[in-house]
Design an enzyme around this catalytic site. Structure first.
Site, short mmCIF file in Angstrom:
data_model
loop_
_atom_site.label_atom_id
_atom_site.label_comp_id
_atom_site.label_asym_id
_atom_site.label_seq_id
_atom_site.Cartn_x
_atom_site.Cartn_y
_atom_site.Cartn_z
N LYS A 28 0.79 -1.24 0.00
CA LYS A 28 0.00 0.00 0.00
C LYS A 28 0.82 1.28 0.00
O LYS A 28 0.38 2.29 -0.54
CB LYS A 28 -0.97 0.00 1.20
N ASN A 30 -5.07 2.11 -1.58
CA ASN A 30 -5.71 0.79 -1.64
C ASN A 30 -6.46 0.58 -2.95
O ASN A 30 -6.98 -0.50 -3.19
CB ASN A 30 -6.64 0.56 -0.45
N GLY A 88 -4.62 2.98 18.69
CA GLY A 88 -3.74 2.47 17.65
C GLY A 88 -3.23 3.62 16.79
O GLY A 88 -3.85 4.69 16.72
N GLY A 90 -1.41 1.54 10.18
CA GLY A 90 -1.99 1.88 8.88
C GLY A 90 -3.50 2.11 8.96
O GLY A 90 -4.02 3.08 8.38
N ASP A 93 -10.32 3.42 2.18
CA ASP A 93 -10.53 2.84 3.52
C ASP A 93 -11.23 3.84 4.45
O ASP A 93 -12.18 3.50 5.14
CB ASP A 93 -9.19 2.45 4.16
#
Ligand code: ATR
Length: 304
Positions: A70, A91, A131, A134, A106
């Site tokens: 990616k 993506n 988090g 990605g 995404d």
């Protein structure tokens, strides 16, 4: 039926065996009556340039791009959409004549899922993001683009969260971005002032069980989102639901990112209902086949 007019699309990744996208995308082509096909390709990182240039030479209409390509694929493209540029990941490739345009659907998938499945708009809201990998980048960029007021990023590795903070601040100066370590006491009060709480870590997958966050302050005023979709209900979502929160898993993000890619390639509105049925069937099938040993994972659609 494949013939001389069939348009080609597909997905490149390494490995690619567990992809759920072909079922969803081919169902959409069938529903729309388009003579198009979507094929998965296992592309060794050493062959990425050859694969992209080969697809161009073969007159592909579009490609999805998944792990581990990616970021790397960007150097072979002519142009990037704003979300792809800011997230630093592609993506979806659109073959626009001779030009290769990189998109990142995404984040749009995440926002569409919030809107269509929970009636939630990020504008002027506060979000807690767990988090900084990605998946977190795509989610953070899309929330900032959609007018979120404050993003609080919690990550085990501070450095990654700080980098994410920097790129959001550079591109969205009005967005407040805070960075916290998982044991920071301020997390409790930030939970209370957030309307949206998103887990983008792998904590909760079958291979990495547990809770990504203390659940003390989670309640009915929260929309709790887990990008994991296998298992469909992580411990995090189960506990959040028990406390009265609305919950969503990553399967819908997966659906909507695919629908956006399909729309970019075909220029038509995607047949969402048929794509959703195909995805649900495929998830069920893959869940049965893969079982505990090879969980299908989560929406980092990196792993779609
Ligand atoms: P992806 O691109 O799929 O998001 P990634 O970039 O490897 O995957 O990011 C995974 C995220 O899950 C990261 O935020 C990671 O935290 P670190 O940046 O500290 O590595 C987080 N993560 C994975 N396993 C974890 C664990 N056991 N405890 C805490 N965080 C974890």
């Amino acid at each position: 039926m494949i013939d001389g007019n069939t348009r080609l699309t597909g997905i490149i990744g390494y490995p690619i065996e567990h992809t759920l996208s072909p079922a969803m995308q081919n169902a959409a082509f069938a529903e729309a009556g388009l003579n198009w096909i979507y094929v998965p390709f296992s592309v060794d990182p050493d062959h990425l340039a050859a694969a992209v240039n080969g697809a161009k030479a073969l007159n592909f209409a579009g490609l999805n791009v998944t792990m581990p390509h990616k970021k790397e694929v960007i150097k072979y493209l002519d142009e990037l959409s704003a979300p792809a540029r800011i997230a630093g990941a592609v993506n979806t490739i659109q073959f626009d004549g001779d030009r290769l345009v990189g998109h990142n659907t995404d984040g749009q998938g995440f926002i569409d899922s919030l809107k269509h499945d929970a009636g939630f708009s990020p504008r002027e809201k506060n979000a807690l993001l767990i988090g900084a990998g990605g998946a977190a980048r795509s989610v953070a960029v899309s929330l900032a683009m959609s007018g979120i007021r404050q993003l609080a990023v919690i990550n085990r590795t501070a450095d990654k969260a700080l980098k994410l903070q920097e790129s959001i601040k550079d591109n969205f100066p009005d967005c407040i971005v805070k960075v916290l370590s998982p044991d920071d006491e301020k997390i409790v009060s930030l939970q209370s002032e957030s309307q949206l709480i998103v887990n983008t870590t792998s904590i909760g997958m079958l291979t990495n069980p547990g809770l990504p966050l203390g659940m003390e302050r989670i309640g009915p005023s929260h929309l709790v989102y887990d990008v994991i979709y296998f298992p469909a209900e992580t411990e995090f979502l189960r506990e959040a639901k028990k406390r009265g929160a609305e919950t969503l898993n990553g399967a819908r993000m997966l659906l909507y990112q695919g629908a956006t890619a399909w729309q970019i390639w075909t220029g038509r509105p995607a047949p969402i209902a048929e794509m959703a049925v195909a995805l649900t069937d495929e998830l069920e099938l893959k869940g049965k086949v893969d079982g505990q040993s090879k969980p299908a994972a989560r929406t980092n659609p990196d792993r779609i």
